[in-house]
Scaffold this active site. Structure first.
Site, mmCIF file in Angstrom:
data_model
loop_
_atom_site.group_PDB
_atom_site.id
_atom_site.type_symbol
_atom_site.label_atom_id
_atom_site.label_comp_id
_atom_site.label_asym_id
_atom_site.label_seq_id
_atom_site.Cartn_x
_atom_site.Cartn_y
_atom_site.Cartn_z
ATOM 1 N N ARG A 179 0.859 -1.186 0.000
ATOM 2 C CA ARG A 179 0.000 0.000 0.000
ATOM 3 C C ARG A 179 0.896 1.237 0.000
ATOM 4 O O ARG A 179 1.721 1.402 0.900
ATOM 5 C CB ARG A 179 -0.916 0.045 1.236
ATOM 6 N N GLU A 198 4.762 7.043 2.414
ATOM 7 C CA GLU A 198 5.600 5.841 2.545
ATOM 8 C C GLU A 198 5.006 4.725 1.699
ATOM 9 O O GLU A 198 3.859 4.797 1.257
ATOM 10 C CB GLU A 198 5.695 5.387 4.005
ATOM 11 N N ASN A 216 4.210 0.800 2.067
ATOM 12 C CA ASN A 216 4.147 -0.317 3.021
ATOM 13 C C ASN A 216 4.317 -1.638 2.287
ATOM 14 O O ASN A 216 3.541 -1.938 1.379
ATOM 15 C CB ASN A 216 2.778 -0.318 3.726
ATOM 16 N N SER A 243 -2.462 -2.608 6.188
ATOM 17 C CA SER A 243 -3.727 -2.906 6.862
ATOM 18 C C SER A 243 -4.938 -2.323 6.129
ATOM 19 O O SER A 243 -4.797 -1.485 5.247
ATOM 20 C CB SER A 243 -3.682 -2.376 8.292
ATOM 21 N N LYS A 251 12.040 3.145 5.812
ATOM 22 C CA LYS A 251 12.117 4.570 5.485
ATOM 23 C C LYS A 251 13.490 4.929 4.903
ATOM 24 O O LYS A 251 13.604 5.802 4.054
ATOM 25 C CB LYS A 251 11.841 5.410 6.733
ATOM 26 N N LYS A 259 11.832 10.858 10.948
ATOM 27 C CA LYS A 259 11.253 9.512 11.033
ATOM 28 C C LYS A 259 12.297 8.449 11.399
ATOM 29 O O LYS A 259 13.328 8.346 10.731
ATOM 30 C CB LYS A 259 10.673 9.121 9.673
ATOM 31 N N GLU A 267 7.436 1.136 11.927
ATOM 32 C CA GLU A 267 6.138 1.046 11.259
ATOM 33 C C GLU A 267 5.045 1.074 12.320
ATOM 34 O O GLU A 267 5.291 0.757 13.479
ATOM 35 C CB GLU A 267 6.024 -0.299 10.519
ATOM 36 N N GLY A 268 3.847 1.399 11.879
ATOM 37 C CA GLY A 268 2.698 1.214 12.751
ATOM 38 C C GLY A 268 2.172 2.463 13.418
ATOM 39 O O GLY A 268 1.230 2.413 14.187
ATOM 40 N N ARG A 287 -7.663 7.653 4.649
ATOM 41 C CA ARG A 287 -7.675 7.857 6.105
ATOM 42 C C ARG A 287 -7.764 9.352 6.371
ATOM 43 O O ARG A 287 -7.058 10.134 5.733
ATOM 44 C CB ARG A 287 -6.421 7.270 6.743
#
Ligand code: ADP
Ligand code: MG
Length: 538
Positions: A193, A209, A211, A216, A373, A427, A431-432, A514
Site C-alpha cells: 500500500r 511511505e 508499506n 492494513s 524509510k 522519522k 512502522e505502525g 484515512r
C-alpha cells in the site's frame, strides 16, 4: 446518545499551519513545487452549502457538475438520520473492530465489537491525482521487486542504520543469512500500500511511505466505500452527490485472489495459507474479511503468532514449512513489523524459520527491508531509480511522487531543519504509527544528536512535511460523531505476484482513505489517530 456533536475550535491550528506554508516558500528545495493550489475543496467553495439544498430546478445541473460539498452545512436532522443508518449498516456488514473497553475483544472473535471509526461522508479528491496514484502502483510493485533482488544495495544502504537500530539490525542479520546460503525466492508475493498526501500549495501528490509488510485495512476499506455509496444513494434527494463518483474498491477481493494464486503456484493442494498475527488484535475483522477466501477458493488458512510458530513449526529436509501439522504454502504477515512483535528470541527464531523455508512469504525479508524509510530515502537520491527501472517514463512518474527526503548526514538540511523544524518530519525506521517527530521536537532531537555526536542519527531520516488541504468533515467514533476540520491520506493497494519470470499479477488493487483531525500529526486508524474514509472524485 448517538448524535452528540463536539465541535473543536481549530482556527488557531489552521493559522499555524498556514504560517508554515508561507515560510516554506523561502526554501529553495521546495521551489520546484510552486504551482498554486487549484484543488477546490469544500472549505473554499462558496457555493458548497447551496449544493446541499437541492431544489428540483437546479438538481440536474448540480448532479452533473463535479460538486464538492460541506458536511458541516448539512441539516442536523439529516445528519442524525445518516449517522444512525451508517451505524446500522456498519453493524450489519461487518465494518467493525474490537472494542478497547472489552477485555477479550482482541483475542476472541464475536466478543466486544464496535463499529470502525469512520467519516460519515466521503472526502473530495481530484480525479487526476487518483488516476496518477493508480497508474504508478504497478511501477512501485516492480520497483520493490527489483530492489529486493539487490541484496548488496539493501545491506549497504542500511549499514549505518544497522549499527544503531537493533530491530533493523536483526532483520538485516536474517537477510544476510539468506545471502550466505544463496536462498532464492521463486514465487514472490507483494501486497503493498503506497500512501500519499496531496500537498495543497504545490498541488502535488506526494508519497508518505510505501508499506511492504502488513498493509492494513484491505478488508474494511472496501466496506467504507460501500457504506458511503449506500448513504449517497439513500439520501440522494438531499445531498445531490453521485454515488458513482466513489471509485470501485475491491482491495479485499484482489488481495484474496493474490493469496490464492500464490497458493496455487506453490502447488501442494493440501497445504494452507498461514496468517501471522499479534497475540492481541483488535483489527482482526479486517484480517478475517481477507480470509473469507476459504469460502471463495476452498483454501484453508491458519492463524498463528510468531511464538506459536516457533513452538509448533519445523522445516522438513525439502524446505517445506510445517506448522501445527500443516504444510504451509503462503505466509502472510500481519505482525512482525514492530520490535514489540519480538518480545523474546522465540519470535526471531520463528521469523528465521519462515525465511529459510520454501513457503511463499508476504513479505520476504528482502521485500520487508525495501519498505523501510531509509530505503525510501535512498531511492529518492539522484540516479538511484535508474539502477532499478529502465523505462524513462516510469522513472519520471515515480520520481514525481517523491517528497524531499534526506539523510541526517546532510548537514545543510539538518541546519535548515533546526531553523525551520515545522517544515520537516523526522522519522525513525519504524512502522505502525506514533513514532515520528514533528514541530519543535524536530529541532530538539536534532540538537541533541548534534551535541552527543553519536552515530544515532543513522536511525532517522528527515522528510519534507506535506501540508494537505484542510476540509470540514463529520467523524464517528464509538457511536459519537464530531464535526471537525480534517486532512486526509490516500493509500493505494497493489498486488504483485511473480513465479520465476512469469508475472501473474501486478496492478492497483483498491484504496484506503484515512482522515484525521488537522491538528493531529500522526495518521494511524488502529493507533487511534484517524478514521476510515473513502473518496469522492471531483
Ligand atoms: P508509519 O510507518 O508509522 O505509518 P508514516 O511514514 O506513514 O509511518 O507516518 C505516520 C503518519 O505521519 C502518516 O500516516 C501521516 O499522517 C504522518 N506523516 C508522515 N510523513 C509525513 C509528512 N512528510 N508530512 C506530513 N505528515 C506526515
Ligand atoms: Mg504509514
Amino acid at each position: 446518545m448517538l448524535t452528540q456533536f463536539r465541535v473543536f475550535g481549530v482556527k488557531e491550528k489552521i493559522c499555524i499551519l498556514k504560517g508554515c506554508q508561507e515560510r516554506r516558500r523561502d526554501r529553495p528545495e521546495f521551489q520546484h513545487h510552486t504551482k498554486p493550489c487549484t484543488v477546490s475543496m469544500a472549505g473554499n467553495a462558496p457555493s458548497s452549502v447551496a449544493a446541499l439544498k437541492c431544489s428540483a430546478g437546479v438538481k440536474e445541473e448540480l448532479e452533473t457538475q463535479k460538486s464538492v460539498f460541506d458536511p458541516h452545512g448539512v441539516d442536523p436532522n439529516l445528519v442524525r438520520k445518516m449517522e444512525y443508518d451508517a451505524l446500522v449498516w456498519s453493524s450489519l456488514h461487518g465494518l467493525v473492530v474490537g472494542d478497547r473497553a472489552s477485555q477479550m475483544s482482541g483475542r476472541l472473535p464475536g466478543v466486544g465489537l464496535v463499529h470502525a471509526p469512520i467519516s460519515l461522508l466521503p472526502m473530495s479528491f481530484p480525479e487526476s491525482h487518483w488516476k496518477q496514484a493508480c497508474e504508478v502502483a504497478p511501477i512501485f510493485n516492480e520497483l520493490v521487486d527489483r530492489v529486493s533482488l539487490d541484496a548488496k544495495f539493501l545491506q549497504e544502504a542500511l549499514s549505518r542504520t544497522k549499527k544503531v537500530d537493533v530491530f533493523t539490525s536483526r532483520l538485516l542479520d536474517i537477510h544476510a543469512k539468506m545471502i550466505d546460503v544463496d536462498k532464492k525466492e521463486e514465487i514472490r508475493l507483494g501486497l503493498h500500500r503506497s500512501d500519499y498526501m496531496l500537498d495543497e500549495q504545490t498541488n502535488l501528490l506526494l508519497q508518505i511511505e510505501l508499506n511492504t509488510i502488513s498493509s492494513s485495512f484491505p478488508g474494511l476499506s472496501c466496506l467504507v466505500s460501500e457504506l458511503h455509496r449506500s448513504l449517497l444513494h439513500q439520501f440522494k434527494q438531499h445531498l445531490c452527490l453521485d454515488p458513482e463518483r466513489i471509485p470501485e474498491n475491491n482491495a479485499v477481493g484482489q488481495f484474496a485472489e493474490a493469496l490464492y494464486k500464490a497458493w496455487a503456484e506453490y502447488n501442494k493442494p493440501r497445504s494452507v495459507v498461514m496468517i501471522v498475527v499479534q497475540t492481541e488484535e483488535r483489527n482482526m475483522y479486517d484480517q478475517h474479511w481477507l480470509f473469507t477466501l476459504k469460502y471463495t477458493y476452498q483454501v484453508r488458512s491458519i492463524r498463528k503468532t510468531l511464538a506459536e510458530i516457533d513452538e509448533q513449526g519445523e522445516l522438513l529436509p525439502d524446505g517445506t514449512l510445517v506448522v501445527d501439522g500443516e504444510a504451509v504454502a503462503v505466509v502472510y504477515f500481519r505482525a512482525g513489523y514492530a520490535p514489540t512483535d519480538y518480545p523474546s528470541e522465540s519470535e526471531w527464531s520463528a521469523r528465521l524459520l519462515i525465511e529459510q523455508s520454501y513457503a511463499v512469504k508476504c513479505p520476504s525479508i528482502a521485500y520487508h527491508l525495501v519498505g523501510t524509510k531509509k530505503i525510501q530515502q535512498e531511492l529518492a537520491k539522484p540516479n538511484q531509480l535508474e539502477r532499478f527501472l529502465e523505462n524513462k517514463d516510469d522513472i519520471a512518474k515515480v520520481r514525481k511522487c517523491f517528497a524531499g527526503l534526506w539523510s541526517l548526514d546532510d548537514s545543510s538540511t539538518v541546519k535548515d531543519a533546526i531553523q525551520r523544524p515545522g517544515l520537516y518530519v523526522m522519522k525513525p525506521q519504524r512502522e505502525g504509527g506514533g513514532n515520528n517527530i514533528y514541530g519543535d521536537d524536530v529541532r530538539l532531537a536534532l540538537q541533541r544528536l548534534e551535541k552527543e555526536g553519536m552515530e544515532e542519527d543513522a536511525a532517522y531520516i528527515l522528510m519534507q512535511r506535506i501540508f494537505p488541504t484542510i476540509s470540514p468533515a463529520i467523524l464517528i467514533r464509538e457511536g459519537v460523531s464530531y464535526k471537525d476540520h480534517v486532512i486526509s491520506e490516500l493509500g493505494v493497494y497493489a498486488a504483485y505476484l511473480r513465479n520465476k519470470t512469469n508475472v501473474i499479477m501486478n496492478g492497483q488493487s483498491g484504496y484506503l482513505m484515512r482522515t484525521k483531525v488537522s491538528s493531529s500529526n500522526e495518521g494511524g486508524v488502529a493507533a487511534g489517530f484517524a478514521v476510515l474514509d473513502s473518496i469522492y472524485l471531483v
